[in-house]
Scaffold this motif. Structure first.
Motif, PDB file in Angstrom:
ATOM      1  N   MET A  52       0.584  -1.396  -0.023  1.00  0.00           N
ATOM      2  CA  MET A  52      -0.242  -0.406  -0.247  1.00  0.00           C
ATOM      3  C   MET A  52       0.845   1.362   0.505  1.00  0.00           C
ATOM      4  O   MET A  52      -0.329   2.546  -0.040  1.00  0.00           O
TER       5      MET A  52
ATOM      6  N   ARG B  31      -0.191   4.328  -2.165  1.00  0.00           N
ATOM      7  CA  ARG B  31      -1.313   4.968  -2.019  1.00  0.00           C
ATOM      8  C   ARG B  31      -1.364   5.857  -0.293  1.00  0.00           C
ATOM      9  O   ARG B  31      -1.670   6.694  -0.636  1.00  0.00           O
ATOM     10  N   TYR B  32      -0.156   5.563   0.592  1.00  0.00           N
ATOM     11  CA  TYR B  32       0.144   6.195   1.436  1.00  0.00           C
ATOM     12  C   TYR B  32       0.702   7.373   0.810  1.00  0.00           C
ATOM     13  O   TYR B  32       0.239   8.487   1.550  1.00  0.00           O
TER      14      TYR B  32
END
Length: 184
Positions: free
Chosen positions: A109, A112-113
């Motif tokens: 992720m 996305r972070y």
């Protein structure tokens, strides 16, 4: 910085041509500050560095808000010095914030972070000018200053509280294992 120009010109009555000096001070502080910032933050807790950056920003806004209490050259100096001090906070923020986001993100992720962290600046660049324009334009400049100083002070406090939720590695502190590997 979204409302700085409006505040300086409309509230503190600083000549618009003087703002160039303020932005030059900011840029100079960033360029010069980068030379020492990485050495300064090495081995220090990231949460403490983020808190320090936000604390510096809060102090910078206090200095800039003093431009409303004085006139002439003193008002110009308050804006120039304040924005220069603000730049020093930026030199601490820039290398630390992305590093802590990347250490908090699960591998799958991470993109996305990083996108979410980048989006906070985009959202702020939309909301900041709108809020500043509304408050300053309607004669509530002191409320705007309170929001900016209070917001950065609150962020500083919250970054200090963040420490208890981070591992030493996430907070930028070398673990015993990493220290042993470094000595080998």
């Amino acid at each position: 910085e979204a409302g700085l120009a409006a505040y300086a010109v409309d509230v503190a009555e600083v000549p618009a041509r003087s703002l160039g000096w303020a932005y030059a001070a900011n840029t100079s502080a960033i360029v010069i500050g980068q030379l020492v910032a990485l050495r300064f933050i090495k081995g220090r807790r990231r949460s403490a560095m983020l808190a320090t950056a936000a604390g510096i920003w809060s102090a910078a806004w206090v200095v800039m808000s003093l431009s409303d209490a004085v006139t002439g050259l003193a008002a110009i100096v308050a804006i120039v010095v304040g924005l220069g001090v603000f730049g020093l906070g930026e030199t601490l923020w820039a290398p630390v914030a992305p590093a802590i986001v990347n250490d908090l993100a699960p591998e799958e992720m991470r993109g996305r972070y990083n996108a979410l962290q980048g989006m906070t600046w985009t959202v702020a660049s939309i909301i900041g000018p709108a809020l500043a324009g509304m408050l300053i334009g309607h004669g509530h400049s002191h409320v705007w200053v309170g929001c900016v100083v209070g917001g950065t002070a609150a962020a500083s406090y919250l970054f200090l509280r963040l420490r208890r939720h981070l591992t030493d590695a996430q907070d930028g502190r070398p673990t015993a294992e990493a220290t042993a590997v470094g000595r080998a």
